[in-house]
Scaffold this motif. Structure first.
Motif, mmCIF file in Angstrom:
data_model
loop_
_atom_site.group_PDB
_atom_site.id
_atom_site.type_symbol
_atom_site.label_atom_id
_atom_site.label_comp_id
_atom_site.label_asym_id
_atom_site.label_seq_id
_atom_site.Cartn_x
_atom_site.Cartn_y
_atom_site.Cartn_z
ATOM 1 N N GLU A 18 21.361 0.671 -14.603
ATOM 2 C CA GLU A 18 22.288 1.804 -14.645
ATOM 3 C C GLU A 18 22.385 2.468 -13.272
ATOM 4 O OE1 GLU A 18 22.805 5.643 -17.548
ATOM 5 O OE2 GLU A 18 20.788 5.151 -16.879
ATOM 6 N N ASN A 19 23.615 2.827 -12.887
ATOM 7 C CA ASN A 19 23.864 3.462 -11.600
ATOM 8 C C ASN A 19 25.014 4.443 -11.772
ATOM 9 O OD1 ASN A 19 24.971 3.977 -8.942
ATOM 10 N ND2 ASN A 19 23.655 2.323 -8.214
ATOM 11 N N ASP A 20 24.803 5.675 -11.332
ATOM 12 C CA ASP A 20 25.788 6.743 -11.517
ATOM 13 C C ASP A 20 27.146 6.441 -10.906
ATOM 14 O OD1 ASP A 20 23.937 8.184 -12.919
ATOM 15 O OD2 ASP A 20 23.519 9.626 -11.320
ATOM 16 N N ILE A 21 27.210 5.571 -9.915
ATOM 17 C CA ILE A 21 28.500 5.272 -9.283
ATOM 18 C C ILE A 21 29.505 4.768 -10.311
ATOM 19 C CG2 ILE A 21 27.894 2.919 -8.554
ATOM 20 C CD1 ILE A 21 30.092 5.359 -6.563
ATOM 21 N N PHE A 22 29.027 4.057 -11.321
ATOM 22 C CA PHE A 22 29.938 3.510 -12.331
ATOM 23 C C PHE A 22 30.450 4.587 -13.285
ATOM 24 C CE2 PHE A 22 27.519 -0.053 -10.727
ATOM 25 C CZ PHE A 22 28.558 -0.890 -10.360
ATOM 26 N N TYR A 23 29.762 5.726 -13.347
ATOM 27 C CA TYR A 23 30.272 6.879 -14.089
ATOM 28 C C TYR A 23 31.256 7.646 -13.211
ATOM 29 C CZ TYR A 23 26.047 5.919 -16.789
ATOM 30 O OH TYR A 23 25.065 5.312 -17.520
ATOM 31 N N ASP A 24 30.884 7.799 -11.944
ATOM 32 C CA ASP A 24 31.698 8.592 -11.018
ATOM 33 C C ASP A 24 33.109 8.031 -10.854
ATOM 34 O OD1 ASP A 24 29.470 10.182 -10.687
ATOM 35 O OD2 ASP A 24 28.873 9.269 -8.791
ATOM 36 N N VAL A 25 33.243 6.706 -10.841
ATOM 37 C CA VAL A 25 34.567 6.125 -10.619
ATOM 38 C C VAL A 25 35.490 6.299 -11.813
ATOM 39 C CG1 VAL A 25 33.738 4.452 -8.931
ATOM 40 C CG2 VAL A 25 33.944 3.767 -11.299
ATOM 41 N N VAL A 26 34.941 6.475 -13.003
ATOM 42 C CA VAL A 26 35.791 6.587 -14.187
ATOM 43 C C VAL A 26 36.089 8.047 -14.573
ATOM 44 C CG1 VAL A 26 34.004 6.527 -15.982
ATOM 45 C CG2 VAL A 26 36.216 5.475 -16.414
ATOM 46 N N LYS A 27 35.265 8.972 -14.148
ATOM 47 C CA LYS A 27 35.432 10.378 -14.548
ATOM 48 C C LYS A 27 36.813 10.966 -14.250
ATOM 49 C CE LYS A 27 30.656 11.931 -14.594
ATOM 50 N NZ LYS A 27 29.673 12.796 -13.916
ATOM 51 N N PRO A 28 37.422 10.676 -13.090
ATOM 52 C CA PRO A 28 38.735 11.276 -12.821
ATOM 53 C C PRO A 28 39.810 10.891 -13.842
ATOM 54 C CG PRO A 28 37.819 10.373 -10.801
ATOM 55 C CD PRO A 28 36.943 9.920 -11.922
ATOM 56 N N PHE A 29 39.571 9.851 -14.615
ATOM 57 C CA PHE A 29 40.567 9.366 -15.561
ATOM 58 C C PHE A 29 40.290 9.810 -16.998
ATOM 59 C CE2 PHE A 29 39.988 6.272 -12.108
ATOM 60 C CZ PHE A 29 41.217 6.440 -11.483
ATOM 61 N N LEU A 30 39.177 10.504 -17.194
ATOM 62 C CA LEU A 30 38.796 10.938 -18.540
ATOM 63 C C LEU A 30 39.192 12.384 -18.786
ATOM 64 C CD1 LEU A 30 35.163 9.470 -18.678
ATOM 65 C CD2 LEU A 30 37.260 8.460 -19.611
ATOM 66 N N SER A 31 39.311 12.733 -20.052
ATOM 67 C CA SER A 31 39.562 14.130 -20.419
ATOM 68 C C SER A 31 38.286 14.939 -20.172
ATOM 69 C CB SER A 31 39.938 14.227 -21.903
ATOM 70 O OG SER A 31 38.813 13.907 -22.710
ATOM 71 N N LYS A 32 38.414 16.250 -20.120
ATOM 72 C CA LYS A 32 37.247 17.110 -19.915
ATOM 73 C C LYS A 32 36.224 16.906 -21.025
ATOM 74 C CE LYS A 32 39.615 20.666 -17.270
ATOM 75 N NZ LYS A 32 40.046 22.054 -17.202
ATOM 76 N N ASP A 33 36.693 16.771 -22.254
ATOM 77 C CA ASP A 33 35.781 16.552 -23.375
ATOM 78 C C ASP A 33 35.039 15.222 -23.235
ATOM 79 O OD1 ASP A 33 36.467 18.971 -24.537
ATOM 80 O OD2 ASP A 33 37.909 18.082 -25.937
ATOM 81 N N ALA A 34 35.747 14.187 -22.824
ATOM 82 C CA ALA A 34 35.121 12.873 -22.655
ATOM 83 C C ALA A 34 34.105 12.898 -21.522
ATOM 84 C CB ALA A 34 36.177 11.805 -22.406
#
Length: 124
Positions: free
Chosen positions: A94-110
């Motif tokens: 697990e590496n946070d970079i893979f969360y960081d790249v998707v966050k801009p495309f998610l809703s605030k709740d997601a």
């Protein structure tokens, strides 16, 4: 799909894609171009294979593809017992970079749900 939804068995990527509980987001050209620098931050050092392989239990899946080159990046989260991430079919730590790249495309709740899951904070 919410990582907090319990299922009878681990979900494959196809199970996730075909689930009625899954939310699908499609990002096209210009919107993706705004955030392409995030994807460029992923380096080989971020791709550390796991020692003890597990099974996939897909709750978050994203694909980056181009018309010219086809599929460039395929990311599925998570590995069954260790929160590993599958990148282009390879199970990595697990590496946070893979969360960081998707966050801009998610809703605030997601985003909040993702952050809570990663932090180990389960809903009451």
């Amino acid at each position: 799909m919410s990582p907090f939804i319990l299922t009878r068995q681990p979900l494959s990527v196809n199970d996730l894609i075909n689930s009625s509980k899954a939310q699908k987001i499609v990002i096209e050209g210009d919107s993706l171009k705004e955030h392409i620098a995030l994807f460029e931050q992923i380096e080989n050092d971020d791709l550390i294979p796991v020692k003890d392989k597990s099974y996939i239990d897909a709750r978050l899946y994203y694909v980056l593809e181009s018309k010219k080159n086809g599929e460039l990046l395929d990311v599925s989260m998570w590995g069954g017992e260790n929160n590993s991430i599958f990148v282009n079919g390879v199970e990595i730590i697990e590496n946070d970079i893979f969360y960081d790249v998707v966050k801009p495309f998610l809703s605030k709740d997601a985003i909040k749900e993702l952050e809570n899951y990663v932090a180990g904070i389960w809903p009451e």
